[in-house]
Design an enzyme around this catalytic site. Structure first.
Site: not given
Ligand code: PEP
Length: 253
Positions: A8, A10, A99, A101, A171, A177, A211
């Site tokens: 992803n 983003k 997601h 976000e 998640e 992040g 992460s």
């Molecule tokens: C994500 O964007 O779904 C995600 C898990 O980001 P990160 O791996 O940076 O934590």
């Protein structure tokens, strides 16, 4: 059950940069030891503006195109939105819905996520449904309730046959992040809660995201019920992302 590694990106990379990154990724994945027949489905989900150039960069390679969002109507007066037929026409096969976000910054509700999931399925796009608790929800013991409510809401009305086209990503919001990845044993426990929340999820791939890095991914892949990763930060570096694909492939040959 298939194993997936989904990048992803983003809101990162211009179209030019995205094409370059996608080419780097397929180049690394074409080299030994990555080249061997893969048991892992690899998906790149760039921003909308980079879908076409990334599609061109990954053509001829065993990598699928994903989008980060979709609207539920096919067309109409929805300024700024992108419909399932528009994504399909660009060669998109997967779409991330729900997601955290999108939920947090753009006010997406469980009901929106349900409509998006159904619209994606109706058009033959595979939804990657993201669910997860916030830090406060975890601290107040609401993790299981939260992921159960989110999963049930997203999949409401989805027939048993259609469930096989779904991918779910656990998640934890506090892990995205932040560099604070969820303990893999705890992630596997929550993945089981997600599977138990709706009948028929036993064979649906459930990924972990939050992460993920080449340093910790093998621990998630060691959990038999974790089917791969939804990866943000580490998917923006070709070597790191390819390493995650390799780790997944070694865990599930
Ligand atoms: C994500 O964007 O779904 C995600 C898990 O980001 P990160 O791996 O940076 O934590």
């Amino acid at each position: 059950m298939r194993t997936l590694v989904v990048g992803n990106w983003k809101m990162n990379e211009t179209a030019t940069q995205a094409a370059r990154l996608a080419r780097e990724i397929v180049d690394v994945l074409s080299m030994p030891p990555y080249r061997a027949k893969r048991s892992v489905d690899v998906v790149l989900a760039p921003p909308f503006t980079s879908l076409a150039p990334v599609r061109d960069a990954i053509a001829e390679h065993d990598v699928a195109l994903g989008a980060q969002n979709v609207y539920w109507a096919d067309s109409g007066a929805f300024t700024g939105e992108i419909s399932p037929p528009m994504l399909l026409d660009l060669g998109v096969r997967y779409v991330i819905v729900g997601h955290s976000e999108r939920r947090r910054y753009f006010g997406e509700t469980d009901e929106d996520v349900r409509k998006k999931t159904q619209a994606a399925l109706a058009h033959g796009l595979r939804p990657i449904v993201a669910v997860g608790e916030t830090g406060d929800e975890r601290d107040s013991g609401k993790t299981d309730e939260r992921v159960t409510v989110q999963t049930r809401a997203a999949l409401e009305g989805v027939t048993r046959e259609r469930l096989s086209e779904i991918v779910i990503a656990y998640e934890p919001v506090w892990a995205i992040g932040t560099g604070r990845n969820c303990d893999p044993t705890e992630a596997a426990r929550v993945i089981d809660v997600i599977r138990a929340s709706v009948a028929g999820l036993d064979d649906v791939p459930v990924l972990y995201g939050g992460s993920v890095s080449p340093a910790n991914f093998a621990q998630y892949m060691a959990m038999p019920r974790c089917c791969g990763g939804l990866v943000g930060g580490a998917s923006l570096d070709a070597q790191s992302f390819a390493l995650l694909v390799r780790i997944a492939g070694e865990a599930r040959p």
